[in-house]
Design an enzyme around this catalytic site. Structure first.
Site, mmCIF file in Angstrom:
data_model
loop_
_atom_site.group_PDB
_atom_site.id
_atom_site.type_symbol
_atom_site.label_atom_id
_atom_site.label_comp_id
_atom_site.label_asym_id
_atom_site.label_seq_id
_atom_site.Cartn_x
_atom_site.Cartn_y
_atom_site.Cartn_z
ATOM 1 C CB CYS A 134 23.073 46.039 -8.397
ATOM 2 S SG CYS A 134 22.311 46.425 -6.812
ATOM 3 C CG HIS A 135 21.190 50.715 -7.338
ATOM 4 N ND1 HIS A 135 21.507 49.925 -6.252
ATOM 5 C CD2 HIS A 135 19.974 51.251 -7.068
ATOM 6 C CE1 HIS A 135 20.535 49.993 -5.357
ATOM 7 N NE2 HIS A 135 19.588 50.787 -5.817
ATOM 8 C CD GLU A 165 16.748 51.380 -3.777
ATOM 9 O OE1 GLU A 165 17.532 51.438 -2.807
ATOM 10 O OE2 GLU A 165 17.121 51.378 -4.963
#
Length: 228
Positions: A134-135, A165
């Site tokens: 993910c991030h 996002e």
């Protein structure tokens, strides 16, 4: 059997928004569960060490599985998240792999942390595995290899998509879009449908697209370690 390093954020609040952030709990839990089941020991590290905040949105009932609750009510696990090792205390030679867990907090402390970059670069140079979800993949953005090139250049990776996002309404809040930045650093970015479990492995780098992909990343890391 060498240990696995699990990287978490120290950022507890969006700098530009009155809203709490931090580690997305499930991204640590679902990775850790499979790694521990495979017999590996995990050390938890953060840029500064000490406490890692939990993103309150990751604790909402619709985000919490039975496995998440098992870890969230485990005092030993919570103590580890409260007393993470600082990056400058880590000897990379002790680890077979590094994994960057996400949560929006990492957008402000992973990408520019040179100590974490050096740890990951050494683990990879030693023949180990670099992984993220993910991030958390922003931790890979500035890692260099022995030739001074970006480690992810010409490498197939995934990570939180621009459309994901936008869907969570934070595309104007984050300092950059994860997908765009991976492409800008020369990575071969790939993705699946939003919110689907998706991972990709290339050049001993394992990445997962979104919060649902943490466990799948763990399985790919284990498979890769067994093949080395």
């Amino acid at each position: 059997m060498k240990k696995i390093l699990l990287v978490v954020t120290n950022t507890s609040k969006y700098p530009n928004l009155d809203r709490a952030t931090g580690l997305w709990l499930g991204e640590a839990v679902h990775f850790a569960a499979d790694i521990e089941k495979a017999g590996y020991e995990i050390d938890y590290v953060s840029p500064k060490g000490g406490y890692t905040p939990l993103d309150p949105h990751s604790l909402q009932p619709d985000q919490m599985t039975e496995l998440d609750w098992k870890y969230y009510t485990n005092t030993d696990f919570l103590n580890k998240l409260s007393t993470t090792l600082p990056a400058d205390s880590i000897n990379p030679n002790d680890y077979a792999a590094i994994y960057y867990a996400g949560g929006h907090g990492v957008m402000w402390d992973f990408a520019e942390d040179e100590k974490l970059q050096n740890i990951a670069s050494t683990i990879h140079a030693n023949g180990g595995v670099v992984s993220a979800v993910c991030h958390g993949v922003v931790g890979l953005l500035n890692i260099k290899n022995g030739d001074g090139e970006y480690l992810i250049k010409n490498t197939k990776v995934t990570g939180f998509t621009n459309t994901e996002e936008i869907a969570v309404g934070l595309d104007k809040v984050v300092p950059f879009l994860t997908e765009d930045e991976l492409v800008r650093k020369g990575a071969n970015y790939v993705k699946d449908a939003d919110w689907s479990v998706f991972t990709v492995t290339d050049n001993r780098i394992v990445t997962g697209q979104n919060p649902a992909s943490g466990g799948a990343v763990a399985k790919d890391v284990i498979k890769l370690l067994k093949s080395l």
